[in-house]
Design a protein around this motif. Structure first.
Motif, mmCIF file in Angstrom:
data_model
loop_
_atom_site.group_PDB
_atom_site.id
_atom_site.type_symbol
_atom_site.label_atom_id
_atom_site.label_comp_id
_atom_site.label_asym_id
_atom_site.label_seq_id
_atom_site.Cartn_x
_atom_site.Cartn_y
_atom_site.Cartn_z
ATOM 1 N N ILE A 164 2.416 0.679 2.938
ATOM 2 C CA ILE A 164 2.003 0.625 1.530
ATOM 3 C C ILE A 164 0.663 -0.093 1.419
ATOM 4 O O ILE A 164 -0.228 0.346 0.684
ATOM 5 N N ALA A 165 0.501 -1.177 2.145
ATOM 6 C CA ALA A 165 -0.768 -1.914 2.142
ATOM 7 C C ALA A 165 -1.909 -1.007 2.598
ATOM 8 O O ALA A 165 -2.986 -0.985 1.999
ATOM 9 N N ALA A 166 -1.670 -0.243 3.648
ATOM 10 C CA ALA A 166 -2.687 0.697 4.132
ATOM 11 C C ALA A 166 -2.965 1.761 3.075
ATOM 12 O O ALA A 166 -4.119 2.138 2.838
ATOM 13 N N TRP A 167 -1.919 2.242 2.419
ATOM 14 C CA TRP A 167 -2.053 3.282 1.396
ATOM 15 C C TRP A 167 -2.980 2.844 0.269
ATOM 16 O O TRP A 167 -3.825 3.604 -0.193
ATOM 17 N N ILE A 168 -2.836 1.595 -0.177
ATOM 18 C CA ILE A 168 -3.653 1.123 -1.301
ATOM 19 C C ILE A 168 -5.009 0.587 -0.849
ATOM 20 O O ILE A 168 -5.797 0.121 -1.664
ATOM 21 N N GLY A 169 -5.274 0.654 0.457
ATOM 22 C CA GLY A 169 -6.582 0.254 0.956
ATOM 23 C C GLY A 169 -6.736 -1.234 1.188
ATOM 24 O O GLY A 169 -7.856 -1.739 1.270
ATOM 25 N N MET A 170 -5.631 -1.938 1.312
ATOM 26 C CA MET A 170 -5.701 -3.372 1.577
ATOM 27 C C MET A 170 -6.282 -3.570 2.980
ATOM 28 O O MET A 170 -5.816 -2.944 3.929
ATOM 29 N N PRO A 171 -7.281 -4.411 3.127
ATOM 30 C CA PRO A 171 -7.812 -4.664 4.472
ATOM 31 C C PRO A 171 -6.725 -5.229 5.387
ATOM 32 O O PRO A 171 -5.869 -5.990 4.945
ATOM 33 N N MET A 172 -6.775 -4.856 6.661
ATOM 34 C CA MET A 172 -5.772 -5.346 7.615
ATOM 35 C C MET A 172 -5.669 -6.862 7.595
ATOM 36 O O MET A 172 -4.576 -7.417 7.692
ATOM 37 N N THR A 173 -6.801 -7.532 7.460
ATOM 38 C CA THR A 173 -6.800 -8.996 7.500
ATOM 39 C C THR A 173 -6.110 -9.623 6.288
ATOM 40 O O THR A 173 -5.769 -10.799 6.327
ATOM 41 N N SER A 174 -5.891 -8.842 5.240
ATOM 42 C CA SER A 174 -5.204 -9.365 4.051
ATOM 43 C C SER A 174 -3.696 -9.201 4.136
ATOM 44 O O SER A 174 -2.973 -9.731 3.290
ATOM 45 N N THR A 175 -3.209 -8.479 5.132
ATOM 46 C CA THR A 175 -1.773 -8.260 5.230
ATOM 47 C C THR A 175 -1.024 -9.511 5.677
ATOM 48 O O THR A 175 0.203 -9.512 5.702
ATOM 49 N N ASP A 176 -1.744 -10.587 5.996
ATOM 50 C CA ASP A 176 -1.061 -11.823 6.355
ATOM 51 C C ASP A 176 -0.439 -12.484 5.124
ATOM 52 O O ASP A 176 0.423 -13.334 5.242
ATOM 53 N N ARG A 177 -0.865 -12.090 3.932
ATOM 54 C CA ARG A 177 -0.337 -12.683 2.696
ATOM 55 C C ARG A 177 0.408 -11.666 1.824
ATOM 56 O O ARG A 177 1.384 -12.002 1.178
ATOM 57 N N GLY A 178 -0.086 -10.430 1.788
ATOM 58 C CA GLY A 178 0.556 -9.432 0.943
ATOM 59 C C GLY A 178 1.778 -8.850 1.623
ATOM 60 O O GLY A 178 1.765 -8.576 2.818
ATOM 61 N N PHE A 179 2.854 -8.683 0.871
ATOM 62 C CA PHE A 179 4.066 -8.100 1.431
ATOM 63 C C PHE A 179 4.898 -7.519 0.301
ATOM 64 O O PHE A 179 4.953 -8.093 -0.780
ATOM 65 N N PHE A 180 5.516 -6.391 0.540
ATOM 66 C CA PHE A 180 6.364 -5.736 -0.450
ATOM 67 C C PHE A 180 7.806 -5.825 0.034
ATOM 68 O O PHE A 180 8.179 -5.139 0.980
ATOM 69 N N PRO A 181 8.638 -6.692 -0.572
ATOM 70 C CA PRO A 181 10.035 -6.782 -0.125
ATOM 71 C C PRO A 181 10.783 -5.510 -0.523
ATOM 72 O O PRO A 181 10.780 -5.112 -1.686
#
Length: 123
Positions: free
Chosen positions: A68-85
């Motif tokens: 989902i993070a990749a789908w919305i264009g979230m940079p890989m380096t931001s996935t350390d904080r963003g998460f969808f339970p």
């Protein structure tokens, strides 16, 4: 011992600060979050390159969150904080709006179809 309990006993908590993506949080040999993200972002590109109108992707909770993070264009380096339970068996619907060229999360973790079943855990 159930598999989740075995894993929970061996989990090393994620630090609040620092290099969270390179953190090893599980048993020896487990991949880091960064290694997982680096596999999943190109996997989504591969999925999207297929000449079909609709696709169903089935995945584990953490992997689904990073997709989902990749789908919305979230940079890989931001996935350390963003998460969808997400709930095991939950359905998330993603849509590409060709008018606005946007990637939309139309629904996240729909679980109505699971009603009456034992409550699945968030993953």
């Amino acid at each position: 011992m159930p598999p989740q309990a075995w894993l929970a006993e061996r989990r090393i908590p994620l630090p609040e600060f620092g290099d969270r993506l390179s953190h090893h949080d599980g048993p020896a040999g487990a991949e880091t979050r960064l290694a997982l993200v680096e596999r999943l972002y190109p996997a989504l590109d591969d999925i999207l390159s297929r000449p079909v109108a609709n696709q169903i992707v089935v995945s584990h909770g953490s992997a689904s969150s990073y997709l989902i993070a990749a789908w919305i264009g979230m940079p890989m380096t931001s996935t350390d904080r963003g998460f969808f339970p997400l709930t095991a068996g939950g359905i998330t619907t993603l849509f590409r709006n060709d008018t606005h060229f946007s990637h939309q999360v139309v629904s996240l973790n729909e679980t109505q179809h699971l009603q009456g079943l034992e409550e699945p855990p968030l993953v």
